[in-house]
Design a protein around this motif. Sequence first.
Motif, PDB file in Angstrom:
ATOM      1  N   GLN B  36       0.864  -1.170   0.000  1.00  0.00           N
ATOM      2  CA  GLN B  36       0.000   0.000   0.000  1.00  0.00           C
ATOM      3  C   GLN B  36       0.902   1.222   0.000  1.00  0.00           C
ATOM      4  OE1 GLN B  36      -1.987  -0.636   3.900  1.00  0.00           O
ATOM      5  NE2 GLN B  36      -1.122   1.362   4.411  1.00  0.00           N
ATOM      6  N   ASN B  37       0.311   2.370  -0.249  1.00  0.00           N
ATOM      7  CA  ASN B  37       1.106   3.597  -0.328  1.00  0.00           C
ATOM      8  C   ASN B  37       0.270   4.714   0.285  1.00  0.00           C
ATOM      9  OD1 ASN B  37       2.623   5.854  -1.100  1.00  0.00           O
ATOM     10  ND2 ASN B  37       3.382   4.790  -2.928  1.00  0.00           N
ATOM     11  N   SER B  38       0.555   5.018   1.542  1.00  0.00           N
ATOM     12  CA  SER B  38      -0.277   5.987   2.245  1.00  0.00           C
ATOM     13  C   SER B  38       0.578   6.892   3.120  1.00  0.00           C
ATOM     14  CB  SER B  38      -1.303   5.256   3.131  1.00  0.00           C
ATOM     15  OG  SER B  38      -1.960   6.181   3.974  1.00  0.00           O
ATOM     16  N   PRO B  39       0.298   8.195   3.110  1.00  0.00           N
ATOM     17  CA  PRO B  39       1.064   9.109   3.966  1.00  0.00           C
ATOM     18  C   PRO B  39       0.547   9.168   5.404  1.00  0.00           C
ATOM     19  CG  PRO B  39      -0.504  10.357   2.677  1.00  0.00           C
ATOM     20  CD  PRO B  39      -0.666   8.909   2.258  1.00  0.00           C
ATOM     21  N   SER B  86      -2.225   7.480  -1.845  1.00  0.00           N
ATOM     22  CA  SER B  86      -0.868   8.001  -1.657  1.00  0.00           C
ATOM     23  C   SER B  86      -0.811   9.496  -1.362  1.00  0.00           C
ATOM     24  CB  SER B  86      -0.046   7.721  -2.916  1.00  0.00           C
ATOM     25  OG  SER B  86      -0.573   8.473  -4.003  1.00  0.00           O
TER      26      SER B  86
END
Lengths: 74, 250
Positions: B36-39, B86
């Motif tokens: 996954q790509n999450s800030p 993201s």
Amino acid sequence: MNGFLAGPIVPGKLDFSLAVYGNKTQLPIENEFYGTHTREHTYGAHAKLLFQPNDHLNILLEPVLPTITPTALI
Amino acid sequence: MTYAYLTPGATILNSKTLGAPQLLPGITPSFENELQNSPVPNAGSSAIDKDVSLNIDYEIGEYTLSSTTSIQRDRQDVVNDLFTVSQYFLDVLTHGALHYDNTQRLDKAVNQTSEELKLVSPAAATFSYIAGIYYAKTTADESTFRAFPGNPLIYGVNSGTATYDLYARTTWRFWRELSLVTGIRYNYDDISYNMNQVANAANGPHQSAGNDISGTTVGDISLKKQLAETMVYATHALGYSRRPTILPPP
């Protein structure tokens, strides 16, 4: 990790026991933004203190210290 | 209007949302995907329990006077990453005019303090008994915070229960191995709640509070026959079911 310790402090009067445990697990999901994996940490402690000043009085103190289970995607 | 799900790239309110290449860079959604790509830095949950009890047994002749004090403090905190994309998409869509951190918080806390005092008579006597008093105060609080401008949800609920109880149980061995066992308990309960909903996209703000007080007596009577290694019971008991809801004041 688990640990257990028990025994007398003052023989016949004051006894104690202490159990501690901790566990860390890395889970498969990876956050590419931070390059970290999902994980789960669990840890805690359980203690007992038994005070018997005479044959007629019995005092048991039993704290369950913080049991913490965080899961994070940091 | 509440949007529960949006296909990346869909057009809503005459605006085109971000597409999959922007929201999920480098990720191919599939059942096998583990990326996954999450800030969002703090998504997850934690549960913390802190409990302590103190038990004192004091023998007075053949009688035992006992005190049990218990304190429980349990807490759960959850931060949901609602979109797992993201970017903080609202910031991108509004070019920084609005900020939303993509999260929803849910916090719960349950606390209880209780005290019980009981007197136990010698069990070997023809007539024996246990009598006691019990007090407990319990609170359960919950709050949710989702500051998403398109679908906000912000509320808190507090509930409390205080109970004051008296009880007694007697055993009378009246003939050989036959015993009559009786029990009685009086419960006095004071329960209350308070709800404060500050924001809810579907239903709007809402406030409500109420409380209820009741006293109830329950009891049971049994005939017990002690056999060599087993016992036979016949019991008649009177129970009660508490009113399940509290109505707010008119």
